[in-house]
Design a protein around this motif. Structure first.
Motif, PDB file in Angstrom:
ATOM      1  N   THR A   1       0.258  10.187   3.203  1.00 12.17           N
ATOM      2  CA  THR A   1       0.256   8.744   3.494  1.00 12.17           C
ATOM      3  C   THR A   1       0.446   7.930   2.219  1.00 12.17           C
ATOM      4  N   VAL A   2      -0.276   8.332   1.142  1.00 13.84           N
ATOM      5  CA  VAL A   2      -0.133   7.629  -0.139  1.00 13.84           C
ATOM      6  C   VAL A   2       1.296   7.758  -0.661  1.00 13.84           C
ATOM      7  N   LEU A   3       1.870   8.961  -0.548  1.00 12.03           N
ATOM      8  CA  LEU A   3       3.235   9.182  -1.017  1.00 12.03           C
ATOM      9  C   LEU A   3       4.224   8.327  -0.237  1.00 12.03           C
ATOM     10  N   LEU A   4       4.088   8.318   1.080  1.00 11.99           N
ATOM     11  CA  LEU A   4       5.010   7.537   1.905  1.00 11.99           C
ATOM     12  C   LEU A   4       4.859   6.045   1.662  1.00 11.99           C
ATOM     13  N   LEU A   5       3.627   5.579   1.450  1.00 17.67           N
ATOM     14  CA  LEU A   5       3.408   4.157   1.146  1.00 17.67           C
ATOM     15  C   LEU A   5       4.038   3.795  -0.193  1.00 17.67           C
ATOM     16  N   PHE A   6       3.938   4.706  -1.164  1.00 18.73           N
ATOM     17  CA  PHE A   6       4.571   4.468  -2.462  1.00 18.73           C
ATOM     18  C   PHE A   6       6.081   4.373  -2.306  1.00 18.73           C
ATOM     19  N   VAL A   7       6.648   5.318  -1.537  1.00 14.17           N
ATOM     20  CA  VAL A   7       8.091   5.276  -1.280  1.00 14.17           C
ATOM     21  C   VAL A   7       8.457   3.985  -0.559  1.00 14.17           C
ATOM     22  N   LEU A   8       7.617   3.545   0.370  1.00 11.84           N
ATOM     23  CA  LEU A   8       7.883   2.296   1.106  1.00 11.84           C
ATOM     24  C   LEU A   8       7.932   1.105   0.156  1.00 11.84           C
ATOM     25  N   LEU A   9       6.934   1.009  -0.736  1.00 11.16           N
ATOM     26  CA  LEU A   9       6.875  -0.132  -1.654  1.00 11.16           C
ATOM     27  C   LEU A   9       8.059  -0.129  -2.617  1.00 11.16           C
ATOM     28  N   VAL A  10       8.372   1.046  -3.175  1.00 10.50           N
ATOM     29  CA  VAL A  10       9.512   1.144  -4.092  1.00 10.50           C
ATOM     30  C   VAL A  10      10.813   0.846  -3.364  1.00 10.50           C
ATOM     31  N   GLY A  11      10.952   1.412  -2.145  1.00 10.44           N
ATOM     32  CA  GLY A  11      12.175   1.193  -1.372  1.00 10.44           C
ATOM     33  C   GLY A  11      12.372  -0.261  -1.004  1.00 10.44           C
ATOM     34  N   ILE A  12      11.287  -0.921  -0.579  1.00 10.33           N
ATOM     35  CA  ILE A  12      11.395  -2.335  -0.202  1.00 10.33           C
ATOM     36  C   ILE A  12      11.712  -3.191  -1.428  1.00 10.33           C
ATOM     37  N   SER A  13      11.106  -2.860  -2.575  1.00  6.34           N
ATOM     38  CA  SER A  13      11.370  -3.635  -3.798  1.00  6.34           C
ATOM     39  C   SER A  13      12.836  -3.537  -4.210  1.00  6.34           C
ATOM     40  N   ILE A  14      13.342  -2.296  -4.249  1.00  6.05           N
ATOM     41  CA  ILE A  14      14.733  -2.099  -4.670  1.00  6.05           C
ATOM     42  C   ILE A  14      15.698  -2.678  -3.638  1.00  6.05           C
ATOM     43  N   SER A  15      15.453  -2.352  -2.367  1.00  3.46           N
ATOM     44  CA  SER A  15      16.355  -2.853  -1.316  1.00  3.46           C
ATOM     45  C   SER A  15      16.260  -4.363  -1.195  1.00  3.46           C
ATOM     46  N   GLY A  16      15.060  -4.917  -1.468  1.00  2.00           N
ATOM     47  CA  GLY A  16      14.911  -6.370  -1.402  1.00  2.00           C
ATOM     48  C   GLY A  16      15.774  -7.080  -2.429  1.00  2.00           C
ATOM     49  N   LEU A  17      15.781  -6.550  -3.656  1.00  2.00           N
ATOM     50  CA  LEU A  17      16.621  -7.139  -4.696  1.00  2.00           C
ATOM     51  C   LEU A  17      18.101  -7.001  -4.355  1.00  2.00           C
ATOM     52  N   ALA A  18      18.471  -5.806  -3.889  1.00  2.00           N
ATOM     53  CA  ALA A  18      19.874  -5.580  -3.532  1.00  2.00           C
ATOM     54  C   ALA A  18      20.289  -6.455  -2.359  1.00  2.00           C
TER      55      ALA A  18
ATOM     56  N   SER B   1      10.733  -2.626   7.174  1.00  2.00           N
ATOM     57  CA  SER B   1       9.306  -2.320   6.999  1.00  2.00           C
ATOM     58  C   SER B   1       8.707  -1.783   8.294  1.00  2.00           C
ATOM     59  N   ILE B   2       9.053  -2.413   9.414  1.00  2.00           N
ATOM     60  CA  ILE B   2       8.529  -1.952  10.702  1.00  2.00           C
ATOM     61  C   ILE B   2       8.997  -0.528  10.991  1.00  2.00           C
ATOM     62  N   ILE B   3      10.281  -0.275  10.719  1.00  2.00           N
ATOM     63  CA  ILE B   3      10.819   1.071  10.939  1.00  2.00           C
ATOM     64  C   ILE B   3      10.099   2.076  10.049  1.00  2.00           C
ATOM     65  N   PHE B   4       9.901   1.721   8.781  1.00  2.00           N
ATOM     66  CA  PHE B   4       9.285   2.652   7.849  1.00  2.00           C
ATOM     67  C   PHE B   4       7.816   2.891   8.199  1.00  2.00           C
ATOM     68  N   VAL B   5       7.088   1.844   8.601  1.00  2.00           N
ATOM     69  CA  VAL B   5       5.691   2.018   9.015  1.00  2.00           C
ATOM     70  C   VAL B   5       5.621   2.908  10.248  1.00  2.00           C
ATOM     71  N   THR B   6       6.567   2.716  11.170  1.00  2.00           N
ATOM     72  CA  THR B   6       6.617   3.580  12.353  1.00  2.00           C
ATOM     73  C   THR B   6       6.856   5.029  11.947  1.00  2.00           C
ATOM     74  N   VAL B   7       7.759   5.227  10.961  1.00  2.00           N
ATOM     75  CA  VAL B   7       8.014   6.587  10.465  1.00  2.00           C
ATOM     76  C   VAL B   7       6.754   7.183   9.855  1.00  2.00           C
ATOM     77  N   ILE B   8       6.006   6.374   9.086  1.00  2.00           N
ATOM     78  CA  ILE B   8       4.760   6.864   8.485  1.00  2.00           C
ATOM     79  C   ILE B   8       3.775   7.305   9.560  1.00  2.00           C
ATOM     80  N   VAL B   9       3.649   6.482  10.610  1.00  2.00           N
ATOM     81  CA  VAL B   9       2.737   6.824  11.705  1.00  2.00           C
ATOM     82  C   VAL B   9       3.182   8.115  12.390  1.00  2.00           C
ATOM     83  N   LEU B  10       4.487   8.224  12.674  1.00  2.00           N
ATOM     84  CA  LEU B  10       4.998   9.426  13.351  1.00  2.00           C
ATOM     85  C   LEU B  10       4.837  10.663  12.471  1.00  2.00           C
TER      86      LEU B  10
END
Length: 304
Positions: free
Chosen positions: A12-29, A222-231
């Motif tokens: 969960t911690v790993l996926l949340l870290f990937v989520l935050l990094v992914g959202i930050s990078i994708s947000g800028l792009a 974010s919703i998709i990624f949170v759903t993936v984390i839950v699944l």
């Protein structure tokens, strides 16, 4: 710290870290791409409006103005001026909600109507058209009321009918001179760039449009990624955590001598292989205990 966490928590911690990094990078792009798209959309709208204004100018110059030449001698009509017609039509268009934020100006270096006088910034745009031969310029401009995005095209004298009013004072309609005087709007030449058509819009419109799209897209991601984390957690819990807990519980019972329990193989993956290994270990342990027991009985009989 990770050593004290369970496997599920580590994932969960790993996926949340990937989520935050992914959202930050994708947000800028996304912010950059969507801002470019929003700017392009505004540019396209502005160019359509500019083409419309050019058509109105041409219509006024070629069809309206010639019909009013005799009347203009005694009574000057601003409606016969292409720039005036274009400006008035654009103001009517701005009354529509879709175009209310757009502004149109024919920034002229030496206009008859000082309303069209180019300011310092606009004059530099005109000079760039004249000196560099550019056909279009766009960008952002800072004003006291806020930044604006503008797009500009050169405005040249393409019709000889324009020179009737703007070549020299002696050939200009007297009614026009009475209205505007002789200080401005003369000395134009055919095919000379005398100004720029400029359409502008508040920069906030471009930025807010891009930000709104960014928020929507990032929200969906974010919703998709949170759903993936839950699944992933559900899958991890059912396919890894629970089977490992069952193997651990059985191993603990076997270690205390309860040999009647067994390791169930519920899958053919690594967890299933682990269950089979424990099962073989249990069988080996049972066989070893039987040999020890038999060996102990044999030793007692020999001693007797």
């Amino acid at each position: 710290m990770l050593r004290n966490l369970q496997i599920k928590q580590k994932f969960t911690v790993l996926l949340l870290f990937v989520l935050l990094v992914g959202i930050s990078i994708s947000g800028l792009a996304l912010s950059f791409v969507l801002r470019q798209n929003a700017q392009l959309e505004v540019e396209n709208t502005a160019l359509i409006l500019m083409e419309t204004m050019s058509s109105i100018r041409n219509y006024t110059s070629t069809q309206i103005n010639p019909e009013l030449q005799e009347q203009l001698v005694t009574n000057f009509l601003p409606q016969s001026v292409p720039a005036y017609s274009a400006r008035e039509v654009f103001e009517n268009l701005r009354s529509k909600g879709e175009y209310k934020d757009f502004f149109y100006k024919e920034a002229t270096l030496n206009p008859t109507n000082l309303r069209d006088k180019a300011d310092t910034f606009e004059a530099k745009i005109v000079e760039r058209f004249k000196d560099q031969g550019k056909t279009e310029l766009s960008g952002f401009r800072s004003l006291p009321g806020g930044d604006i995005f503008y797009i500009a095209r050169p405005l040249a004298v393409t019709e000889e009918s324009c020179l009737v009013c703007h070549s020299t004072v002696d050939v200009a309609p007297k009614s026009m001179i009475q209205r505007y005087g002789t200080a401005h709007g003369f000395g134009w030449k055919l095919n000379e760039i005398i100004g720029a058509q400029i359409i502008s819009v508040p920069a906030d419109r471009v930025i807010q449009k891009a930000n709104k799209s960014s928020v929507v897209i990032i929200g969906i991601v974010s919703i998709i990624f949170v759903t993936v984390i839950v699944l992933v957690n559900v899958f991890l819990n059912r396919q890894v955590i629970l089977p490992l807990k069952r193997i651990t519980r059985v191993a603990e019972e076997v270690s205390t001598g309860h040999m009647e329990v067994d390791f169930d193989q519920v899958s053919n993956d690594e967890i299933g292989n682990l269950a089979r290994a424990f099962k073989r270990m249990k069988l080996s342990l049972e066989m070893a205990m039987k040999r020890l027991k038999n060996s102990g009985g044999t030793n007692r009989n020999t001693a007797e």
